[in-house]
Design a protein around this motif. Sequence first.
Motif, PDB file in Angstrom:
ATOM      1  N   TRP A  90      -3.992  13.742   5.550  1.00  0.00           N
ATOM      2  CA  TRP A  90      -3.002  12.836   6.455  1.00  0.00           C
ATOM      3  C   TRP A  90      -3.022  11.676   6.091  1.00  0.00           C
ATOM      4  O   TRP A  90      -3.722  10.492   4.924  1.00  0.00           O
ATOM      5  CB  TRP A  90      -3.215  12.486   8.243  1.00  0.00           C
ATOM      6  CG  TRP A  90      -3.819  11.515   8.842  1.00  0.00           C
ATOM      7  CD1 TRP A  90      -5.681  11.360   8.431  1.00  0.00           C
ATOM      8  CD2 TRP A  90      -4.237  10.048   9.180  1.00  0.00           C
ATOM      9  NE1 TRP A  90      -6.051  10.511   9.014  1.00  0.00           N
ATOM     10  CE2 TRP A  90      -4.980   9.609   9.128  1.00  0.00           C
ATOM     11  CE3 TRP A  90      -2.807   9.258   9.817  1.00  0.00           C
ATOM     12  CZ2 TRP A  90      -4.927   8.791   9.746  1.00  0.00           C
ATOM     13  CZ3 TRP A  90      -2.802   8.566  10.346  1.00  0.00           C
ATOM     14  CH2 TRP A  90      -3.719   8.466  10.453  1.00  0.00           C
ATOM     15  N   ALA A  91      -1.871  10.613   5.942  1.00  0.00           N
ATOM     16  CA  ALA A  91      -1.949   9.065   4.936  1.00  0.00           C
ATOM     17  C   ALA A  91      -0.301   8.570   6.371  1.00  0.00           C
ATOM     18  O   ALA A  91      -0.800   9.157   7.206  1.00  0.00           O
ATOM     19  CB  ALA A  91      -1.533   8.990   3.847  1.00  0.00           C
ATOM     20  N   GLN A  92      -0.586   7.665   5.948  1.00  0.00           N
ATOM     21  CA  GLN A  92       0.635   6.889   6.621  1.00  0.00           C
ATOM     22  C   GLN A  92       1.104   5.988   5.722  1.00  0.00           C
ATOM     23  O   GLN A  92       0.809   4.698   4.951  1.00  0.00           O
ATOM     24  CB  GLN A  92      -0.166   6.039   7.800  1.00  0.00           C
ATOM     25  CG  GLN A  92      -0.678   5.163   8.027  1.00  0.00           C
ATOM     26  CD  GLN A  92      -1.227   4.626   9.669  1.00  0.00           C
ATOM     27  OE1 GLN A  92      -0.027   4.313  10.217  1.00  0.00           O
ATOM     28  NE2 GLN A  92      -2.405   4.522   9.729  1.00  0.00           N
ATOM     29  N   ARG A  93       2.467   5.249   6.445  1.00  0.00           N
ATOM     30  CA  ARG A  93       2.817   3.869   6.364  1.00  0.00           C
ATOM     31  C   ARG A  93       3.878   3.520   7.523  1.00  0.00           C
ATOM     32  O   ARG A  93       4.329   3.924   8.454  1.00  0.00           O
ATOM     33  CB  ARG A  93       4.030   4.170   5.361  1.00  0.00           C
ATOM     34  CG  ARG A  93       3.572   4.589   3.790  1.00  0.00           C
ATOM     35  CD  ARG A  93       3.499   3.932   2.579  1.00  0.00           C
ATOM     36  NE  ARG A  93       3.147   4.182   1.695  1.00  0.00           N
ATOM     37  CZ  ARG A  93       2.004   5.269   0.972  1.00  0.00           C
ATOM     38  NH1 ARG A  93       1.383   5.861   1.471  1.00  0.00           N
ATOM     39  NH2 ARG A  93       2.065   5.546  -0.002  1.00  0.00           N
ATOM     40  N   TYR A 124      -0.297  -0.339  11.197  1.00  0.00           N
ATOM     41  CA  TYR A 124      -0.733   1.437  11.251  1.00  0.00           C
ATOM     42  C   TYR A 124      -1.245   1.635  12.512  1.00  0.00           C
ATOM     43  O   TYR A 124      -2.033   0.383  12.969  1.00  0.00           O
ATOM     44  CB  TYR A 124      -2.257   1.734  10.056  1.00  0.00           C
ATOM     45  CG  TYR A 124      -0.977   1.018   8.303  1.00  0.00           C
ATOM     46  CD1 TYR A 124       0.295   1.503   8.010  1.00  0.00           C
ATOM     47  CD2 TYR A 124      -2.263   1.913   7.997  1.00  0.00           C
ATOM     48  CE1 TYR A 124      -0.217   1.273   6.532  1.00  0.00           C
ATOM     49  CE2 TYR A 124      -2.021   1.914   6.424  1.00  0.00           C
ATOM     50  CZ  TYR A 124      -0.655   1.803   5.499  1.00  0.00           C
ATOM     51  OH  TYR A 124      -0.031   2.197   4.660  1.00  0.00           O
ATOM     52  N   THR A 129      -8.531  11.880   5.050  1.00  0.00           N
ATOM     53  CA  THR A 129      -7.784  10.992   4.611  1.00  0.00           C
ATOM     54  C   THR A 129      -7.212  11.312   3.462  1.00  0.00           C
ATOM     55  O   THR A 129      -7.959  11.864   2.191  1.00  0.00           O
ATOM     56  CB  THR A 129      -8.434   9.875   4.167  1.00  0.00           C
ATOM     57  OG1 THR A 129      -8.852   9.327   5.065  1.00  0.00           O
ATOM     58  CG2 THR A 129      -7.247   8.010   3.904  1.00  0.00           C
ATOM     59  N   ASP A 130      -5.872  11.636   3.213  1.00  0.00           N
ATOM     60  CA  ASP A 130      -5.299  11.757   1.836  1.00  0.00           C
ATOM     61  C   ASP A 130      -5.204  10.463   0.800  1.00  0.00           C
ATOM     62  O   ASP A 130      -4.393  10.136   1.270  1.00  0.00           O
ATOM     63  CB  ASP A 130      -3.497  12.731   2.505  1.00  0.00           C
ATOM     64  CG  ASP A 130      -3.038  13.002   0.828  1.00  0.00           C
ATOM     65  OD1 ASP A 130      -3.368  12.896   0.317  1.00  0.00           O
ATOM     66  OD2 ASP A 130      -2.035  13.923   1.295  1.00  0.00           O
ATOM     67  N   PHE A 131      -6.198  10.903   0.227  1.00  0.00           N
ATOM     68  CA  PHE A 131      -6.649   9.773  -0.879  1.00  0.00           C
ATOM     69  C   PHE A 131      -5.439   9.426  -1.536  1.00  0.00           C
ATOM     70  O   PHE A 131      -5.251   8.788  -2.560  1.00  0.00           O
ATOM     71  CB  PHE A 131      -7.621   9.809  -1.535  1.00  0.00           C
ATOM     72  CG  PHE A 131      -8.852   9.263  -0.468  1.00  0.00           C
ATOM     73  CD1 PHE A 131      -8.885   7.909   0.563  1.00  0.00           C
ATOM     74  CD2 PHE A 131      -9.330  10.067   0.310  1.00  0.00           C
ATOM     75  CE1 PHE A 131      -9.857   7.805   0.888  1.00  0.00           C
ATOM     76  CE2 PHE A 131     -10.509  10.231   1.213  1.00  0.00           C
ATOM     77  CZ  PHE A 131     -10.445   8.456   1.968  1.00  0.00           C
ATOM     78  N   LYS A 140      -2.021   9.968  -1.010  1.00  0.00           N
ATOM     79  CA  LYS A 140      -1.072   9.451  -0.519  1.00  0.00           C
ATOM     80  C   LYS A 140      -1.456   8.563  -0.324  1.00  0.00           C
ATOM     81  O   LYS A 140       0.123   7.071   0.595  1.00  0.00           O
ATOM     82  CB  LYS A 140      -0.132  10.487   0.699  1.00  0.00           C
ATOM     83  CG  LYS A 140       0.372  11.541  -0.283  1.00  0.00           C
ATOM     84  CD  LYS A 140       1.581  12.054   0.843  1.00  0.00           C
ATOM     85  CE  LYS A 140       1.701  13.714   0.215  1.00  0.00           C
ATOM     86  NZ  LYS A 140       1.115  14.462   0.032  1.00  0.00           N
ATOM     87  N   TRP A 141      -2.664   7.587   0.289  1.00  0.00           N
ATOM     88  CA  TRP A 141      -3.053   6.926   0.960  1.00  0.00           C
ATOM     89  C   TRP A 141      -2.102   5.177   0.534  1.00  0.00           C
ATOM     90  O   TRP A 141      -3.000   5.027  -0.868  1.00  0.00           O
ATOM     91  CB  TRP A 141      -4.406   6.413   1.513  1.00  0.00           C
ATOM     92  CG  TRP A 141      -4.797   5.418   2.529  1.00  0.00           C
ATOM     93  CD1 TRP A 141      -4.803   4.313   2.779  1.00  0.00           C
ATOM     94  CD2 TRP A 141      -4.559   5.838   3.842  1.00  0.00           C
ATOM     95  NE1 TRP A 141      -5.357   4.235   3.584  1.00  0.00           N
ATOM     96  CE2 TRP A 141      -5.046   4.640   4.803  1.00  0.00           C
ATOM     97  CE3 TRP A 141      -4.362   7.214   4.739  1.00  0.00           C
ATOM     98  CZ2 TRP A 141      -4.962   4.548   5.899  1.00  0.00           C
ATOM     99  CZ3 TRP A 141      -3.994   6.440   5.854  1.00  0.00           C
ATOM    100  CH2 TRP A 141      -4.453   5.431   6.666  1.00  0.00           C
ATOM    101  N   ASP A 181      -3.505   0.789   1.098  1.00  0.00           N
ATOM    102  CA  ASP A 181      -4.019  -0.255   2.526  1.00  0.00           C
ATOM    103  C   ASP A 181      -2.516  -0.534   2.500  1.00  0.00           C
ATOM    104  O   ASP A 181      -1.579  -0.839   2.357  1.00  0.00           O
ATOM    105  CB  ASP A 181      -4.822  -0.944   1.520  1.00  0.00           C
ATOM    106  CG  ASP A 181      -5.650   0.014   0.901  1.00  0.00           C
ATOM    107  OD1 ASP A 181      -6.671   1.261   1.552  1.00  0.00           O
ATOM    108  OD2 ASP A 181      -6.671  -0.456   0.263  1.00  0.00           O
ATOM    109  N   GLN A 232       1.607  -2.195   0.638  1.00  0.00           N
ATOM    110  CA  GLN A 232       2.173  -0.953   0.831  1.00  0.00           C
ATOM    111  C   GLN A 232       3.609  -0.522   0.482  1.00  0.00           C
ATOM    112  O   GLN A 232       4.655  -0.264  -0.203  1.00  0.00           O
ATOM    113  CB  GLN A 232       1.833  -0.305   3.127  1.00  0.00           C
ATOM    114  CG  GLN A 232       2.794  -1.664   3.415  1.00  0.00           C
ATOM    115  CD  GLN A 232       2.727  -0.655   4.638  1.00  0.00           C
ATOM    116  OE1 GLN A 232       3.137   0.738   4.745  1.00  0.00           O
ATOM    117  NE2 GLN A 232       2.708  -1.308   5.647  1.00  0.00           N
TER     118      GLN A 232
END
Length: 202
Positions: A10-13, A97, A113-115, A117-118, A120, A124
């Motif tokens: 997973w990753a996020q924005r 976040y 963590t999906d590095f 797509k991640w 900081d 972002q």
Amino acid sequence: MSQLTPEVLWAQRSSSVDPEKNFIYLTISVPDVPKESLKLDLKPTTLIFSGYSNTLKREYSLNLEFYAEIDPEASQVHHTARNVELKLRKKELKEEYWPRLLKEAKKVQFLKTDFDKWVDEDEQNEAPEDDFSQFGGAGMGGMPGMGGGDFGGIDFSKLGGAGGLPGGLGDEEEEEDEEDDDDDMPALEGEEDSKAAAKPSA
């Protein structure tokens, strides 16, 4: 038959103004699960997944309870031969976040963590827009890890110095480089020889 929990990346924005940039990337790693044996139930606070891999002869199941609400209607699912990718729209527009993906704070082995797509939180806004536009469309094929046969074929033949066809130009360049090196080397060797010769007589 025992059910396995698949690996989840997973990753996020986040964004307090733009819903399009306020989401979770979720990748469920399940190879060769055909659409007919895949079940995905996405609700505002939970995701329930199950699927059977034909090649591995394994049943996968997953039950996630999210840290906060998502909007299932605005979320997207992209199913490939290698995994199930989701882009989950966070319901609440917030600059910060999520501190974690799941409601419970405990660490779970299958979640990573999906590095690729991640980004900081403070960087972002500088992230390339391609991350967003490629999702859910035909452009998905160009993303890292998505069937990169072409990428591997071209690069590795050159890296491997397989001589022959792909490295034709490269070989000539290498020969020229070697010649240049040879031109430089005798002078250095000569200096060393003269120094070495000078020592015994001293």
